[in-house]
Design an enzyme around this catalytic site. Sequence first.
Site, mmCIF file in Angstrom:
data_model
loop_
_atom_site.group_PDB
_atom_site.id
_atom_site.type_symbol
_atom_site.label_atom_id
_atom_site.label_comp_id
_atom_site.label_asym_id
_atom_site.label_seq_id
_atom_site.Cartn_x
_atom_site.Cartn_y
_atom_site.Cartn_z
ATOM 1 N N SER A 145 0.859 -1.185 0.000
ATOM 2 C CA SER A 145 0.000 0.000 0.000
ATOM 3 C C SER A 145 0.891 1.229 0.000
ATOM 4 O O SER A 145 1.997 1.208 0.559
ATOM 5 C CB SER A 145 -0.875 0.014 1.256
ATOM 6 O OG SER A 145 -1.521 1.271 1.389
ATOM 7 N N TYR A 159 -1.434 -0.397 10.368
ATOM 8 C CA TYR A 159 -1.647 -0.901 8.999
ATOM 9 C C TYR A 159 -0.479 -0.485 8.106
ATOM 10 O O TYR A 159 0.082 -1.295 7.362
ATOM 11 C CB TYR A 159 -2.961 -0.352 8.455
ATOM 12 C CG TYR A 159 -3.201 -0.595 6.976
ATOM 13 C CD1 TYR A 159 -3.636 -1.833 6.521
ATOM 14 C CD2 TYR A 159 -2.998 0.421 6.039
ATOM 15 C CE1 TYR A 159 -3.861 -2.051 5.171
ATOM 16 C CE2 TYR A 159 -3.227 0.214 4.697
ATOM 17 C CZ TYR A 159 -3.664 -1.025 4.256
ATOM 18 O OH TYR A 159 -3.881 -1.243 2.920
HETATM 19 P P1 NAP Z 1 -11.673 -5.428 0.595
HETATM 20 O O1 NAP Z 1 -12.555 -4.901 -0.478
HETATM 21 O O2 NAP Z 1 -11.965 -5.163 2.034
HETATM 22 O O3 NAP Z 1 -11.494 -7.003 0.359
HETATM 23 C C1 NAP Z 1 -10.666 -7.716 1.228
HETATM 24 C C2 NAP Z 1 -10.574 -9.144 0.763
HETATM 25 O O4 NAP Z 1 -9.658 -9.829 1.645
HETATM 26 C C3 NAP Z 1 -11.891 -9.877 0.835
HETATM 27 O O5 NAP Z 1 -11.960 -10.788 -0.239
HETATM 28 C C4 NAP Z 1 -11.787 -10.609 2.172
HETATM 29 O O6 NAP Z 1 -12.484 -11.831 2.218
HETATM 30 C C5 NAP Z 1 -10.319 -10.925 2.229
HETATM 31 N N1 NAP Z 1 -9.839 -11.151 3.590
HETATM 32 C C6 NAP Z 1 -9.871 -10.296 4.636
HETATM 33 N N2 NAP Z 1 -9.344 -10.879 5.719
HETATM 34 C C7 NAP Z 1 -8.985 -12.133 5.332
HETATM 35 C C8 NAP Z 1 -8.413 -13.231 5.995
HETATM 36 N N3 NAP Z 1 -8.063 -13.171 7.297
HETATM 37 N N4 NAP Z 1 -8.195 -14.377 5.297
HETATM 38 C C9 NAP Z 1 -8.539 -14.468 3.995
HETATM 39 N N5 NAP Z 1 -9.108 -13.448 3.304
HETATM 40 C C10 NAP Z 1 -9.310 -12.312 3.976
HETATM 41 O O7 NAP Z 1 -10.165 -4.897 0.398
HETATM 42 P P2 NAP Z 1 -9.388 -4.364 -0.895
HETATM 43 O O8 NAP Z 1 -9.482 -2.891 -0.891
HETATM 44 O O9 NAP Z 1 -9.730 -5.151 -2.089
HETATM 45 O O10 NAP Z 1 -7.898 -4.709 -0.414
HETATM 46 C C11 NAP Z 1 -7.136 -5.778 -0.946
HETATM 47 C C12 NAP Z 1 -5.688 -5.522 -0.608
HETATM 48 O O11 NAP Z 1 -5.303 -4.253 -1.134
HETATM 49 C C13 NAP Z 1 -5.396 -5.453 0.892
HETATM 50 O O12 NAP Z 1 -4.171 -6.063 1.165
HETATM 51 C C14 NAP Z 1 -5.309 -3.961 1.159
HETATM 52 O O13 NAP Z 1 -4.515 -3.664 2.265
HETATM 53 C C15 NAP Z 1 -4.691 -3.492 -0.137
HETATM 54 N N6 NAP Z 1 -4.895 -2.058 -0.404
HETATM 55 C C16 NAP Z 1 -6.141 -1.546 -0.608
HETATM 56 C C17 NAP Z 1 -6.275 -0.181 -0.839
HETATM 57 C C18 NAP Z 1 -7.609 0.483 -1.048
HETATM 58 O O14 NAP Z 1 -7.648 1.721 -1.110
HETATM 59 N N7 NAP Z 1 -8.694 -0.263 -1.186
HETATM 60 C C19 NAP Z 1 -5.151 0.641 -0.883
HETATM 61 C C20 NAP Z 1 -3.901 0.080 -0.664
HETATM 62 C C21 NAP Z 1 -3.785 -1.275 -0.446
HETATM 63 P P3 NAP Z 1 -14.000 -11.904 2.798
HETATM 64 O O15 NAP Z 1 -14.809 -11.286 1.688
HETATM 65 O O16 NAP Z 1 -14.283 -13.351 2.988
HETATM 66 O O17 NAP Z 1 -13.998 -11.083 4.042
#
Ligand code: NAP
Length: 250
Positions: A145, A159
């Site tokens: 991130s 985080y």
């Molecule tokens: P999201 O929409 O909240 O989706 C999170 C995903 O991770 C869901 O599929 C969830 O599964 C899964 N998950 C959460 N905890 C888990 C666990 N303990 N074991 C297995 N699966 C788990 O998040 P996102 O925005 O797509 O983020 C994905 C990645 O991108 C993360 O690493 C996040 O830190 C990174 N990121 C996101 C952003 C942003 O702005 N969105 C920015 C920088 C980095 P369930 O559906 O079953 O809960």
Amino acid sequence: MSNAPVVLVTGGSRGIGAAVCRLAARQGWRVAVNYASSRQAAEAVVATITEAGGEAMAIQGDVGTAADIAAMFAAVDRHFGRLDGLVNNAGIVDYPQRVDEMSMERIERMLRVNVTGSILCAGEAVRRMSSRHNGRGGAIVNVSSMAAILGSATQYVDYAASKAAIDTFTIGLAREVAAEGIRVNAVRPGIIETDLHASGGLPDRAREMAPSVPMQRPGTAEEVADAILYLLSPSASYVTGAILNVSGGR
Ligand code: NAP
């Protein structure tokens, strides 16, 4: 039975992970779609892929639990019989707190899911892909991130620290397995429109932060997926230990 390459995407049920699963399938990968609790969402991703003629399977497993990680990789072995790519995407945030308000429980959960889980999953992947273990090579992409660079003050410094650990882990593992046929890279998404922000109690965060992004808008999960699929693909055959910002210039 197809012998197309297989990628496991942790947290493939929603957000960036789901976009990676859909794009990977369109680019010819067979896809293992991991989820923690959103079974319906994971099955919807699988349905989208199979309806388009691809192959995918949903696998439940909490990456914060060693036994679940072992079972998840065993399920990939049984179902697909090979593994060529891992996307360490599953990750969590938490409610905004200052460091002087954070509990041990909060910090440990954050690090267990975001850091320990990613390292353990990578270890399982290396055991299957490395030439040292008679594997045929492969690629790992870690999802970091921009928080790793910016620090996330007053929101979630824990985080940000977990993602900085992912950056360093990417560099170290890349060097450790470079001569064993495995490339290891990372992406640093900026502000991306997913449910992540609502899970941290800030549902409007992506829209509200748009003015702070040089490109003046949040990114989409699909834009991050494009970068991840590039790093997984043979087009990135000489790229390892790289960390690609996908952040609209932030
Ligand atoms: P999201 O929409 O909240 O989706 C999170 C995903 O991770 C869901 O599929 C969830 O599964 C899964 N998950 C959460 N905890 C888990 C666990 N303990 N074991 C297995 N699966 C788990 O998040 P996102 O925005 O797509 O983020 C994905 C990645 O991108 C993360 O690493 C996040 O830190 C990174 N990121 C996101 C952003 C942003 O702005 N969105 C920015 C920088 C980095 P369930 O559906 O079953 O809960």
